[in-house]
Design a protein around this motif. Structure first.
Motif, PDB file in Angstrom:
ATOM      1  N   LEU A   9       0.826  -1.202   0.000  1.00 22.98           N
ATOM      2  CA  LEU A   9       0.000   0.000   0.000  1.00 22.98           C
ATOM      3  C   LEU A   9       0.865   1.259   0.000  1.00 22.98           C
ATOM      4  CD1 LEU A   9      -2.930   0.960  -0.043  1.00 22.98           C
ATOM      5  CD2 LEU A   9      -2.910   0.889   2.449  1.00 22.98           C
ATOM      6  N   ARG A  10       1.926   1.255   0.766  1.00 17.06           N
ATOM      7  CA  ARG A  10       2.844   2.406   0.784  1.00 17.06           C
ATOM      8  C   ARG A  10       3.477   2.611  -0.599  1.00 17.06           C
ATOM      9  NH1 ARG A  10       3.975   4.282   5.954  1.00 17.06           N
ATOM     10  NH2 ARG A  10       3.181   2.921   7.577  1.00 17.06           N
ATOM     11  N   ALA A  11       3.889   1.516  -1.242  1.00 17.56           N
ATOM     12  CA  ALA A  11       4.481   1.612  -2.581  1.00 17.56           C
ATOM     13  C   ALA A  11       3.457   2.141  -3.583  1.00 17.56           C
ATOM     14  CB  ALA A  11       5.007   0.246  -3.025  1.00 17.56           C
ATOM     15  N   LEU A  12       2.239   1.669  -3.466  1.00 16.36           N
ATOM     16  CA  LEU A  12       1.157   2.118  -4.343  1.00 16.36           C
ATOM     17  C   LEU A  12       0.927   3.621  -4.187  1.00 16.36           C
ATOM     18  CD1 LEU A  12      -2.230   0.290  -4.681  1.00 16.36           C
ATOM     19  CD2 LEU A  12      -2.181   2.707  -4.243  1.00 16.36           C
ATOM     20  N   LEU A  13       0.827   4.093  -2.958  1.00 22.77           N
ATOM     21  CA  LEU A  13       0.606   5.522  -2.722  1.00 22.77           C
ATOM     22  C   LEU A  13       1.794   6.353  -3.200  1.00 22.77           C
ATOM     23  CD1 LEU A  13      -1.120   5.477   0.785  1.00 22.77           C
ATOM     24  CD2 LEU A  13      -2.190   5.866  -1.445  1.00 22.77           C
ATOM     25  N   ALA A  14       3.000   5.843  -3.003  1.00 20.62           N
ATOM     26  CA  ALA A  14       4.193   6.547  -3.479  1.00 20.62           C
ATOM     27  C   ALA A  14       4.140   6.690  -4.994  1.00 20.62           C
ATOM     28  CB  ALA A  14       5.456   5.809  -3.052  1.00 20.62           C
ATOM     29  N   ASP A  15       3.747   5.621  -5.682  1.00 22.39           N
ATOM     30  CA  ASP A  15       3.674   5.639  -7.154  1.00 22.39           C
ATOM     31  C   ASP A  15       2.549   6.525  -7.660  1.00 22.39           C
ATOM     32  OD1 ASP A  15       5.726   3.794  -7.112  1.00 22.39           O
ATOM     33  OD2 ASP A  15       4.461   2.083  -7.628  1.00 22.39           O
ATOM     34  N   ILE A  16       1.340   6.309  -7.153  1.00 22.56           N
ATOM     35  CA  ILE A  16       0.153   6.999  -7.660  1.00 22.56           C
ATOM     36  C   ILE A  16       0.181   8.486  -7.325  1.00 22.56           C
ATOM     37  CG2 ILE A  16      -2.379   7.140  -7.570  1.00 22.56           C
ATOM     38  CD1 ILE A  16      -1.263   4.560  -8.862  1.00 22.56           C
ATOM     39  N   LEU A  17       0.540   8.811  -6.096  1.00 19.71           N
ATOM     40  CA  LEU A  17       0.491  10.200  -5.653  1.00 19.71           C
ATOM     41  C   LEU A  17       1.813  10.931  -5.864  1.00 19.71           C
ATOM     42  CD1 LEU A  17      -1.446   9.729  -2.294  1.00 19.71           C
ATOM     43  CD2 LEU A  17      -2.383  10.199  -4.563  1.00 19.71           C
ATOM     44  N   GLY A  18       2.843  10.192  -6.261  1.00 19.59           N
ATOM     45  CA  GLY A  18       4.147  10.809  -6.457  1.00 19.59           C
ATOM     46  C   GLY A  18       4.758  11.294  -5.153  1.00 19.59           C
ATOM     47  N   LEU A  19       4.475  10.585  -4.072  1.00 22.82           N
ATOM     48  CA  LEU A  19       4.961  10.992  -2.753  1.00 22.82           C
ATOM     49  C   LEU A  19       6.449  10.743  -2.564  1.00 22.82           C
ATOM     50  CD1 LEU A  19       2.202   9.612  -0.345  1.00 22.82           C
ATOM     51  CD2 LEU A  19       2.398  11.896  -1.312  1.00 22.82           C
ATOM     52  N   GLY A  20       6.957   9.743  -3.248  1.00 24.32           N
ATOM     53  CA  GLY A  20       8.325   9.326  -2.990  1.00 24.32           C
ATOM     54  C   GLY A  20       8.338   8.351  -1.826  1.00 24.32           C
ATOM     55  N   ALA A  25       6.843   6.169   3.447  1.00 23.95           N
ATOM     56  CA  ALA A  25       7.306   5.421   4.616  1.00 23.95           C
ATOM     57  C   ALA A  25       6.972   6.140   5.918  1.00 23.95           C
ATOM     58  CB  ALA A  25       8.812   5.177   4.528  1.00 23.95           C
ATOM     59  N   ALA A  26       6.848   7.462   5.862  1.00 23.16           N
ATOM     60  CA  ALA A  26       6.580   8.257   7.070  1.00 23.16           C
ATOM     61  C   ALA A  26       5.099   8.281   7.451  1.00 23.16           C
ATOM     62  CB  ALA A  26       7.086   9.685   6.867  1.00 23.16           C
ATOM     63  N   LEU A  27       4.228   7.735   6.609  1.00 20.57           N
ATOM     64  CA  LEU A  27       2.797   7.723   6.927  1.00 20.57           C
ATOM     65  C   LEU A  27       2.553   6.884   8.171  1.00 20.57           C
ATOM     66  CD1 LEU A  27       1.265   7.180   3.374  1.00 20.57           C
ATOM     67  CD2 LEU A  27       1.191   9.289   4.723  1.00 20.57           C
ATOM     68  N   THR A  28       1.766   7.422   9.088  1.00 13.95           N
ATOM     69  CA  THR A  28       1.368   6.671  10.276  1.00 13.95           C
ATOM     70  C   THR A  28      -0.122   6.365  10.166  1.00 13.95           C
ATOM     71  OG1 THR A  28       0.704   8.609  11.569  1.00 13.95           O
ATOM     72  CG2 THR A  28       3.046   7.977  11.652  1.00 13.95           C
ATOM     73  N   TYR A  73      -4.391   7.060   6.768  1.00 18.83           N
ATOM     74  CA  TYR A  73      -3.674   5.894   6.247  1.00 18.83           C
ATOM     75  C   TYR A  73      -4.122   4.636   6.989  1.00 18.83           C
ATOM     76  CZ  TYR A  73      -0.110   2.613   4.919  1.00 18.83           C
ATOM     77  OH  TYR A  73       0.511   1.490   4.440  1.00 18.83           O
ATOM     78  N   GLY A  74      -4.318   4.739   8.291  1.00 18.89           N
ATOM     79  CA  GLY A  74      -4.752   3.586   9.079  1.00 18.89           C
ATOM     80  C   GLY A  74      -6.076   3.013   8.605  1.00 18.89           C
ATOM     81  N   HIS A  75      -7.024   3.875   8.261  1.00 20.00           N
ATOM     82  CA  HIS A  75      -8.325   3.405   7.759  1.00 20.00           C
ATOM     83  C   HIS A  75      -8.152   2.692   6.421  1.00 20.00           C
ATOM     84  CE1 HIS A  75     -10.996   6.451  10.159  1.00 20.00           C
ATOM     85  NE2 HIS A  75     -10.334   5.629  10.946  1.00 20.00           N
ATOM     86  N   LEU A  76      -7.341   3.284   5.540  1.00 17.11           N
ATOM     87  CA  LEU A  76      -7.129   2.676   4.227  1.00 17.11           C
ATOM     88  C   LEU A  76      -6.425   1.331   4.367  1.00 17.11           C
ATOM     89  CD1 LEU A  76      -7.487   3.036   1.177  1.00 17.11           C
ATOM     90  CD2 LEU A  76      -5.245   4.154   1.127  1.00 17.11           C
ATOM     91  N   LEU A  77      -5.430   1.257   5.243  1.00 15.16           N
ATOM     92  CA  LEU A  77      -4.709   0.003   5.462  1.00 15.16           C
ATOM     93  C   LEU A  77      -5.634  -1.064   6.043  1.00 15.16           C
ATOM     94  CD1 LEU A  77      -2.128  -1.671   5.503  1.00 15.16           C
ATOM     95  CD2 LEU A  77      -1.591  -0.645   7.725  1.00 15.16           C
TER      96      LEU A  77
END
Length: 87
Positions: A9-20, A25-28, A73-77
């Motif tokens: 999920l973190r990799a997906l959000l990094a890719d889709i949103l361009g977060l890096g 990784a810093a999402l709690t 992020y917790g709800h989505l996870l």
């Protein structure tokens, strides 16, 4: 072995949103998503859901989606983990 849902999920959000990777990784569990991250707009919601289905091998019905899923992020996870477990 398949990667944990959290990692995918973190990799997906990094890719889709361009977060890096660092920002993803810093999402709690309490990190706000929709309405908090400028990158997470209504167009991103549809893309994230489609990618979740593809990457996690799940099906998401329209009636399962509500705004609460994208509050943090917790709800989505938690939603993603429930879907992967099949419950």
């Amino acid at each position: 072995m398949t990667e944990p849902v959290d990692t995918q999920l973190r990799a997906l959000l990094a890719d889709i949103l361009g977060l890096g990777e660092e920002r993803a990784a810093a999402l709690t569990a309490d990190s706000g998503l929709f309405g908090e991250l400028p990158e997470f707009d209504s167009m991103a919601v549809a893309t994230v859901l489609t990618e979740m289905e593809d990457r996690l091998g799940i099906l998401i019905d329209d009636d399962e989606i509500d705004g609460e899923i994208f509050e943090t992020y917790g709800h989505l996870l938690a939603f993603a983990e429930r879907k992967v477990r099949g419950s």
